[in-house]
Design a protein around this motif. Structure first.
Motif, short mmCIF file in Angstrom:
data_model
loop_
_atom_site.label_atom_id
_atom_site.label_comp_id
_atom_site.label_asym_id
_atom_site.label_seq_id
_atom_site.Cartn_x
_atom_site.Cartn_y
_atom_site.Cartn_z
N VAL A 1 45.83 -1.31 -61.22
CA VAL A 1 44.57 -1.93 -60.78
C VAL A 1 43.40 -1.01 -61.10
O VAL A 1 42.34 -1.45 -61.58
CB VAL A 1 44.62 -2.26 -59.28
CG1 VAL A 1 43.27 -2.76 -58.79
CG2 VAL A 1 45.69 -3.31 -58.99
N LEU A 2 43.56 0.30 -60.87
CA LEU A 2 42.50 1.25 -61.21
C LEU A 2 42.20 1.23 -62.71
O LEU A 2 41.04 1.26 -63.13
CB LEU A 2 42.89 2.66 -60.77
CG LEU A 2 42.84 2.95 -59.27
CD1 LEU A 2 43.43 4.32 -58.97
CD2 LEU A 2 41.42 2.87 -58.74
N ALA A 3 43.26 1.18 -63.52
CA ALA A 3 43.07 1.13 -64.98
C ALA A 3 42.27 -0.10 -65.38
O ALA A 3 41.36 -0.04 -66.22
CB ALA A 3 44.42 1.14 -65.69
N MET A 4 42.59 -1.24 -64.78
CA MET A 4 41.89 -2.49 -65.11
C MET A 4 40.43 -2.43 -64.69
O MET A 4 39.54 -2.95 -65.37
CB MET A 4 42.60 -3.67 -64.44
CG MET A 4 44.00 -3.92 -64.99
SD MET A 4 44.94 -5.14 -64.03
CE MET A 4 44.00 -6.63 -64.37
N ILE A 5 40.16 -1.77 -63.56
CA ILE A 5 38.77 -1.62 -63.11
C ILE A 5 38.00 -0.72 -64.07
O ILE A 5 36.87 -1.01 -64.46
CB ILE A 5 38.74 -1.07 -61.67
CG1 ILE A 5 39.27 -2.12 -60.69
CG2 ILE A 5 37.32 -0.65 -61.27
CD1 ILE A 5 39.42 -1.61 -59.27
N VAL A 6 38.60 0.42 -64.46
CA VAL A 6 37.94 1.37 -65.35
C VAL A 6 37.58 0.69 -66.67
O VAL A 6 36.49 0.89 -67.21
CB VAL A 6 38.84 2.61 -65.59
CG1 VAL A 6 38.28 3.47 -66.72
CG2 VAL A 6 38.97 3.43 -64.30
N TRP A 7 38.50 -0.13 -67.21
CA TRP A 7 38.27 -0.78 -68.50
C TRP A 7 37.03 -1.67 -68.47
O TRP A 7 36.34 -1.83 -69.48
CB TRP A 7 39.50 -1.60 -68.89
CG TRP A 7 39.39 -2.22 -70.25
CD1 TRP A 7 38.94 -3.47 -70.56
CD2 TRP A 7 39.71 -1.59 -71.50
NE1 TRP A 7 38.98 -3.68 -71.91
CE2 TRP A 7 39.44 -2.54 -72.52
CE3 TRP A 7 40.22 -0.35 -71.85
CZ2 TRP A 7 39.66 -2.27 -73.86
CZ3 TRP A 7 40.45 -0.08 -73.19
CH2 TRP A 7 40.16 -1.01 -74.18
N GLN A 8 36.73 -2.25 -67.31
CA GLN A 8 35.62 -3.21 -67.21
C GLN A 8 34.24 -2.54 -67.14
O GLN A 8 33.24 -3.24 -67.12
CB GLN A 8 35.82 -4.09 -65.97
CG GLN A 8 37.08 -4.94 -66.04
CD GLN A 8 37.32 -5.70 -64.75
OE1 GLN A 8 36.56 -6.59 -64.38
NE2 GLN A 8 38.40 -5.36 -64.05
N LYS A 9 34.21 -1.21 -67.06
CA LYS A 9 32.93 -0.48 -66.99
C LYS A 9 32.01 -1.02 -65.90
O LYS A 9 30.88 -1.44 -66.15
CB LYS A 9 32.21 -0.50 -68.34
CG LYS A 9 32.94 0.22 -69.45
CD LYS A 9 32.19 0.13 -70.77
CE LYS A 9 30.86 0.82 -70.71
NZ LYS A 9 30.16 0.82 -72.03
N PRO A 10 32.48 -1.04 -64.65
CA PRO A 10 31.65 -1.59 -63.58
C PRO A 10 30.50 -0.66 -63.23
O PRO A 10 30.54 0.55 -63.51
CB PRO A 10 32.63 -1.69 -62.41
CG PRO A 10 33.60 -0.58 -62.66
CD PRO A 10 33.76 -0.51 -64.14
#
Length: 653
Positions: free
Chosen positions: A449-458
Motif C-alpha cells: 500500500v505504501l508503494a502504491m501511494i508513493v507511485w502516485q506522487k501525492p
C-alpha cells in the motif's frame, strides 16, 4: 524461572535457535525483539509446547498456567461476555467439576464443587470480564452482543480480553496493540503494569515496550541475548556493544595483518622459520571476532509533489457519517469548519468510536459528506492509507498486477521492468511480485500500500493506522519518509512514537465535533484517563454545578429565565432518572441479601455433621443464588451505565 540451555530449534530447513541460552525469572516483564521472520513466534510456540526443541534443554516451571491470545477468528453466536469468561480456565474447570458432581448426585462432591467455584472467583467473574471489555473499547450495549456480529479487529480484542481473563503465571502477547486505538492501548498498559505474573511480549511499539517491560531479549542470527533494560535502554546498550565489537574486530584485523606480514616475509628463511611457524600457530589458535554485519535496513522516500495547493482542503459545516441501508443518514461528526494548509503535520486524536476514521474516509472521498461542503484545492493529489489494507487491495492479484493497474491510471508510459525495479525498493523481488496479495503477511500488504501511494506522487497524505503489522525498522523508515515529505500529512495512529516524531499539531475528534487539541501526547493520555472517570463523576458534577450567570449586559429577567430553564431541566432529568434509580436501589438491596445468603450457605457447607441430602440441597441453593447474583450484577451495570449516560448528556446540553 524459565531456562533455555544450549537449545536448538528448527522450522523446516530454517534454523531458528542455534545453541541458545536464556534465563527469565518469575515476575519479570520481558520484550522479545528481532526482525520479522527471525523466529519470535516460534519461540512462543516452544514455550507453549506446540514445538519441541531439536537439541539442548528447556525447563519450564512445573504447574505454571500459560495464557496467550488465540489467533483464530471466532465465529459463534455466543455473547461477548460469555466468550471472554471462558478464558478463565480455573473457573471453567470448577464449573465442570460441579456439573459432574451434580450429575452423580454426590452431595460431598457438590459441596466441594461450590467451594471450588468460590475459590475461582465465580461470584465476581462476570463483572471482571465486562471490565476487561469496557477497558478495551467495547460499549456497554456490546457486552452481550454475539461474537459473530463484530468485525475482525474487534474479535481479536475479544481474544485479547479472553487471554487477560485467564489466571496465568506466564502471559504471552504477540503484537497485542495491532487492533487497539490509543485509549485502549493506554488502558492495556496500565493493566499489564499491574499484572503479577511473568510477561513476554512481542511488539513493534517502542513506547508500549518502554512503559511495561524492564528486560529485553534480542533474537538475532539464531541467538538470544538478554539486556537488563526496556527497549530504549536496549537500543543504547546494543549500540555500545556493537561499537565495542567493531573496535575489537578492527584491532584484531590489524594484529592478524601484522602476523601475516611476518609469516609471508620470513617463512622461506631458515633463520626465521621457527618464529614464522610460531606465528602461524598463533593465528590458528586465535579466537576470531566476527565483524559487525550491517543488515540492509528498509528505507524509502515520497516523491516530490508536482504542486502544493493553498489551501489543500476547506471544510464548511461538513457532516461525516454513514448512509444506512434503509436510506437514513447516521451522522457521526458534524459542524466541521476548518482548512488544511500546505506543509501541515496533523495528528488526529480521539477515543475509540468517536469518528476519526470516518473523518479521514470522508476527506479521502471513500465516504460522501452527509452535509456541508469539502472543497479540494486545485491540483490536490491524495494518498490514502486505509486502516484495513484489503479495502484497497485485491486478494487474488499480485503486487506487480496492482502496480500495472495503478500505472495505467497515473503514468501509462511506465514499463513493466520499471515497475519491478520500483517494487524491489519495497522488498518485493523475484517471484514475490506475482504472489497473490491474499497470501502475503500483514507487513507485506502494508508495504505494498505504501508503494502504491508513493507511485502516485501525492501532495496530501491521509494515513489511518499505517503502522499496523509494520516492524520497528519499517516504522522508522516511515517516520523518516514522512519527515522529509514536502506535502501535508494527516495521521491517525496508536503509535505514539510516530505521532511525536511526525506531527506538530493535533485535532481532537470527540462528542461529535472536531477541535484543536491544545497540548502534547502526554496531555492527551491524561485526558483519556480523565474521560474514563468522567461518567462516574457526571451526576455529582451536574448536581453541584451552579446555574450559569449572564453577562453584565444580560437583564435580570433573562437570568431568571435561564435559572428557571435550568431548574426545569434538572427536574425533568430527575423525573427521567427516578424509576431507574428506584430499580437500582431495589437491585442493590436484593444483591446484598443474595450475597449474604450465599455466604451463609457456604458457611453451612463446612459443617461436618451435614448428611449428603442436605449438602446436595445446599449445593443447589448456592447454584441458584450464584445465577441470581450474575443476573443482578448485569442489571446493576446496565442501570448504572444508563443513569451515567443520561446525566452526562444532560450536563453536555
Amino acid at each position: 524461572m524459565i531456562v533455555l540451555n544450549q537449545l536448538s530449534l528448527r522450522r523446516g530447513v530454517k534454523l531458528v535457535l542455534d545453541h541458545a541460552d536464556l534465563t527469565l525469572h518469575a515476575g519479570e516483564k520481558v520484550s522479545l525483539v528481532g526482525r520479522n521472520g527471525a523466529g519470535k513466534s516460534s519461540l512462543f510456540a516452544l514455550l507453549t509446547g506446540k514445538l519441541q526443541a531439536d537439541a539442548g534443554d528447556f525447563s519450564p516451571p512445573p504447574r505454571w498456567r500459560v495464557a496467550e491470545v488465540a489467533q483464530e477468528m471466532p465465529e459463534t453466536a455466543e455473547g461477548a461476555t460469555a466468550f471472554v469468561l471462558q478464558g478463565d480456565t480455573r473457573l471453567m474447570e470448577a464449573q465442570a467439576r460441579l456439573a459432574a458432581a451434580e450429575a452423580t448426585q454426590d452431595g460431598h462432591a457438590i459441596a466441594e464443587g461450590h467451594a471450588g467455584l468460590a475459590e475461582a472467583g465465580a461470584f465476581d467473574a462476570r463483572p471482571r470480564a465486562q471490565a476487561l471489555l469496557l477497558g478495551l473499547g467495547f460499549g456497554s450495549a456490546q457486552l452481550d452482543a454475539p461474537v459473530h456480529s463484530f468485525s475482525g479487529g474487534w474479535r481479536m480484542r475479544l481474544q485479547l480480553a479472553r487471554a487477560l481473563m485467564c489466571p496465568s503465571d506466564l502471559l504471552l502477547l504477540d503484537e497485542p496493540t495491532n487492533h487497539l486505538d490509543l485509549d485502549a492501548l493506554v488502558w492495556l498498559e496500565a493493566w499489564l503494569q499491574r499484572y503479577e505474573g511473568t510477561l513476554l511480549v512481542i511488539s513493534h511499539d517502542r513506547e508500549f515496550l518502554d512503559a511495561i517491560t524492564r528486560v529485553t531479549v534480542h533474537l538475532e542470527d539464531a541467538k538470544l541475548t538478554r539486556y537488563g533494560a526496556n527497549y530504549s535502554g536496549f537500543e543504547a546498550m546494543r549500540a555500545e556493544r556493537l561499537s565495542q565489537q567493531a573496535a575489537a574486530f578492527s584491532r584484531q584485523q590489524d594484529q592478524i595483518a601484522h602476523l601475516q606480514r611476518f609469516i609471508d616475509r620470513f617463512k622461506a628463511k631458515a633463520t626465521k622459520a621457527k618464529q614464522a611457524q610460531s606465528r602461524v600457530k598463533a593465528l590458528e589458535r586465535m579466537e576470531r571476532i566476527g565483524p559487525v554485519l550491517s543488515q540492509a535496513d528498509f528505507a524509502f522516500s515520497f516523491r516530490e509533489p508536482g504542486q502544493l495547493p493553498n489551501p489543500m482542503l476547506v471544510m464548511r459545516d461538513m457532516v461525516c457519517g454513514y448512509r444506512l441501508d434503509e436510506g437514513r443518514d447516521k451522522p457521526v461528526v458534524h459542524g466541521i469548519t476548518r482548512s488544511v494548509q500546505p506543509g501541515q503535520r496533523i495528528g488526529i486524536l480521539g477515543a475509540n468510536g468517536q469518528g476519526k476514521s470516518t473523518v479521514v474516509k470522508t476527506l479521502a472521498g471513500t465516504l460522501g459528506a452527509l452535509g456541508g461542503t469539502v472543497t479540494q484545492g486545485k491540483g490536490l493529489a491524495i494518498g490514502y492509507f486505509a486502516q484495513q489494507e484489503m479495502d484497497v487491495l485485491h486478494p487474488e492479484s499480485g503486487p506487480l498486477e496492482h502496480m500495472i493497474r495503478l500505472a495505467k491510471q497515473v503514468s501509462p508510459q511506465a514499463r513493466e521492468q520499471e515497475l519491478r525495479d520500483f517494487l524491489g525498493q519495497f522488498r518485493f523481488v523475484g517471484d514475490m511480485v506475482q504472489q497473490p496479495v491474499g497470501s502475503l503477511s500483514g507487513g507485506e500488504k502494508a508495504r505494498l500500500v505504501l508503494a502504491m501511494i508513493v507511485w502516485q506522487k501525492p501532495n496530501l497524505l491521509l494515513l489511518d493506522e499505517p503502522t499496523n503489522h509494520l516492524d520497528l525498522t519499517t516504522r522508522e523508515a516511515l517516520s523518516m519518509a514522512l519527515n522529509s515529505f514536502e506535502g501535508t500529512v494527516m495521521l491517525v495512529s496508536h503509535d505514539r512514537a510516530l505521532l511525536r516524531e511526525v506531527c506538530d499539531g493535533f485535532w481532537l475528534v470527540a462528542d461529535g465535533a472536531v477541535r484543536d487539541f491544545d497540548g502534547d501526547l502526554d496531555d492527551y493520555q491524561r485526558w483519556l484517563l480523565e474521560q474514563s472517570r468522567e461518567r462516574s463523576r457526571a451526576a455529582a458534577t451536574a448536581a453541584a454545578a451552579p446555574a450559569s450567570g449572564g453577562t453584565a449586559e444580560q437583564s435580570g429577567a433573562n437570568r431568571r429565565e435561564d435559572r428557571r430553564a435550568q431548574a426545569q431541566a434538572r427536574q425533568k432529568l430527575q423525573e427521567q432518572l427516578k424509576p431507574m434509580k428506584k430499580e437500582l436501589a431495589q437491585v442493590e438491596a436484593r444483591l446484598a441479601t443474595a450475597q449474604a445468603e450465599q455466604e451463609a450457605a457456604s458457611a453451612r457447607l463446612g459443617d461436618p455433621a451435614l448428611d449428603g441430602a442436605r449438602r446436595a440441597e445446599l449445593g443447589r441453593q448456592l447454584k441458584a443464588l450464584g445465577e441470581e447474583i450474575d443476573t443482578l450484577e448485569g442489571r446493576w451495570l446496565a442501570l448504572s451505565e444508563a443513569i451515567d449516560q443520561a446525566t452526562a448528556e444532560a450536563a453536555a446540553a
